[in-house]
Design a protein around this motif. Structure first.
Motif, short mmCIF file in Angstrom:
data_model
loop_
_atom_site.label_atom_id
_atom_site.label_comp_id
_atom_site.label_asym_id
_atom_site.label_seq_id
_atom_site.Cartn_x
_atom_site.Cartn_y
_atom_site.Cartn_z
N LEU A 180 -0.64 2.40 9.08
CA LEU A 180 1.20 2.89 8.76
C LEU A 180 1.01 4.50 9.23
CD1 LEU A 180 1.13 2.69 4.36
CD2 LEU A 180 3.05 1.52 6.54
N PHE A 181 0.59 5.45 10.02
CA PHE A 181 -0.19 6.13 10.83
C PHE A 181 0.60 5.81 11.95
CE2 PHE A 181 -3.80 8.87 7.91
CZ PHE A 181 -2.43 8.76 6.97
N ALA A 182 -0.50 4.26 12.30
CA ALA A 182 0.28 4.29 13.33
C ALA A 182 1.79 4.27 13.92
CB ALA A 182 -1.20 3.40 13.90
N LYS A 183 2.07 3.34 12.58
CA LYS A 183 3.54 3.04 13.15
C LYS A 183 5.02 4.44 13.14
CE LYS A 183 2.70 -1.79 11.60
NZ LYS A 183 2.64 -2.76 10.59
N THR A 184 3.98 5.00 12.29
CA THR A 184 5.07 5.92 12.19
C THR A 184 4.89 7.29 12.69
OG1 THR A 184 3.27 6.84 10.24
CG2 THR A 184 5.63 5.39 9.64
N GLY A 185 3.71 7.30 13.45
CA GLY A 185 3.27 8.58 14.38
C GLY A 185 2.87 9.87 12.84
N VAL A 186 3.35 9.37 12.15
CA VAL A 186 2.15 11.11 10.86
C VAL A 186 0.86 10.41 10.67
CG1 VAL A 186 4.26 10.64 9.89
CG2 VAL A 186 2.16 9.31 8.80
N SER A 244 -11.54 -0.77 2.30
CA SER A 244 -11.71 -0.08 3.36
C SER A 244 -10.25 -1.29 4.00
CB SER A 244 -12.76 -1.27 3.51
OG SER A 244 -14.19 -0.97 4.04
N ALA A 245 -10.02 -2.23 3.45
CA ALA A 245 -8.68 -2.75 3.46
C ALA A 245 -7.43 -1.53 3.39
CB ALA A 245 -8.25 -3.76 2.58
N VAL A 246 -7.34 -1.36 2.48
CA VAL A 246 -6.71 0.00 2.00
C VAL A 246 -6.74 0.95 3.32
CG1 VAL A 246 -6.11 1.28 0.45
CG2 VAL A 246 -6.86 -0.26 -0.88
N LYS A 247 -7.25 1.37 3.72
CA LYS A 247 -7.67 2.85 4.94
C LYS A 247 -7.14 1.91 5.86
CE LYS A 247 -11.77 5.28 2.71
NZ LYS A 247 -13.38 5.25 2.93
N VAL A 285 0.66 -0.99 -0.07
CA VAL A 285 -0.19 0.25 0.19
C VAL A 285 0.67 1.31 0.11
CG1 VAL A 285 -1.17 0.88 0.97
CG2 VAL A 285 -2.00 -1.49 0.82
N LEU A 286 1.44 1.24 0.74
CA LEU A 286 3.01 1.88 0.67
C LEU A 286 3.46 2.65 -0.11
CD1 LEU A 286 3.97 4.91 2.56
CD2 LEU A 286 5.20 3.14 3.30
N ARG A 287 4.10 1.09 -1.06
CA ARG A 287 4.58 1.65 -2.69
C ARG A 287 4.01 2.09 -3.58
NH1 ARG A 287 5.57 -0.52 -7.07
NH2 ARG A 287 3.57 -2.82 -6.01
N LEU A 288 1.98 1.97 -3.28
CA LEU A 288 1.45 2.38 -4.56
C LEU A 288 0.61 3.68 -4.15
CD1 LEU A 288 -0.38 -0.69 -4.89
CD2 LEU A 288 0.64 0.72 -6.34
N LEU A 289 0.91 4.33 -2.46
CA LEU A 289 1.44 5.45 -2.19
C LEU A 289 2.28 6.40 -2.47
CD1 LEU A 289 -0.18 5.66 1.73
CD2 LEU A 289 -1.40 6.38 -0.56
N VAL A 290 3.24 6.22 -2.76
CA VAL A 290 4.44 6.90 -3.29
C VAL A 290 4.41 6.69 -4.67
CG1 VAL A 290 6.99 6.92 -4.08
CG2 VAL A 290 6.49 5.98 -1.59
N GLN A 291 3.62 6.16 -5.29
CA GLN A 291 3.56 6.12 -6.78
C GLN A 291 1.90 7.43 -7.22
OE1 GLN A 291 2.83 2.91 -8.98
NE2 GLN A 291 4.89 1.65 -7.96
N GLY A 292 1.60 8.08 -5.92
CA GLY A 292 0.15 8.30 -6.53
C GLY A 292 -0.87 7.96 -6.90
N LEU A 293 -0.85 7.11 -6.55
CA LEU A 293 -2.66 6.34 -6.93
C LEU A 293 -3.51 6.71 -5.31
CD1 LEU A 293 -0.33 4.29 -8.37
CD2 LEU A 293 -1.97 2.38 -7.55
N ALA A 294 -4.47 6.70 -5.65
CA ALA A 294 -5.82 7.20 -5.21
C ALA A 294 -6.05 5.18 -4.44
CB ALA A 294 -6.67 7.19 -5.61
N ASN A 295 -7.38 5.67 -3.46
CA ASN A 295 -7.38 4.34 -2.21
C ASN A 295 -8.27 3.37 -2.79
OD1 ASN A 295 -6.25 5.31 -0.20
ND2 ASN A 295 -8.11 5.99 0.76
N LYS A 296 -8.87 3.54 -4.61
CA LYS A 296 -10.00 3.09 -4.95
C LYS A 296 -8.47 1.69 -6.15
CE LYS A 296 -13.57 3.13 -7.90
NZ LYS A 296 -15.05 3.89 -8.35
N GLU A 297 -7.66 2.92 -6.78
CA GLU A 297 -6.80 2.42 -7.18
C GLU A 297 -6.41 1.39 -6.64
OE1 GLU A 297 -6.13 6.56 -10.17
OE2 GLU A 297 -5.11 6.40 -8.07
N ILE A 298 -5.36 1.86 -5.99
CA ILE A 298 -4.61 0.53 -4.71
C ILE A 298 -5.70 -0.35 -4.75
CG2 ILE A 298 -3.83 0.15 -2.74
CD1 ILE A 298 -2.77 3.41 -2.45
N ALA A 299 -6.66 -0.05 -4.06
CA ALA A 299 -7.46 -1.48 -3.78
C ALA A 299 -8.30 -2.48 -5.39
CB ALA A 299 -8.90 -1.05 -3.39
#
Length: 86
Positions: free
Chosen positions: A38-44, A29-32, A7-21
């Motif tokens: 990832l937010f919890a693990k990184t603190g962002v 929902s699984a993407v979200k 998911v993070l790799r695809l986020l870096v490529q600029g994909l939206a949740n729907k595209e990632i899914a």
């Protein structure tokens, strides 16, 4: 977690949740959920911060071939936490 990594790799490529899914053949929902983990693990708290941290980590697999952005994280803690995802 492999799902979070992908998911993070695809986020870096600029994909939206729907595209990632669609690409990963999972629900939005699984993407979200993966993004929230990832937010919890990184603190962002924002997708843009998550992408910035991933790019700053310059970690193999996070950067797409078409993404040549370079940014400084300013916060080392999230980068160290990303290292734990490998």
């Amino acid at each position: 977690n492999n799902r979070e990594t992908e998911v993070l790799r695809l986020l870096v490529q600029g994909l939206a949740n729907k595209e990632i899914a669609a690409q990963m053949e999972i629900s939005e929902s699984a993407v979200k959920n993966a993004i929230q983990q990832l937010f919890a693990k990184t603190g962002v708290r924002a997708r843009s911060q998550l992408v910035r941290v991933a790019l700053a980590a310059n970690w193999s697999g996070w950067r797409s071939n078409s993404t040549e952005a370079s940014c400084e994280a300013g916060n080392v803690r999230p980068i160290k936490r990303l290292a734990g995802l490998a």
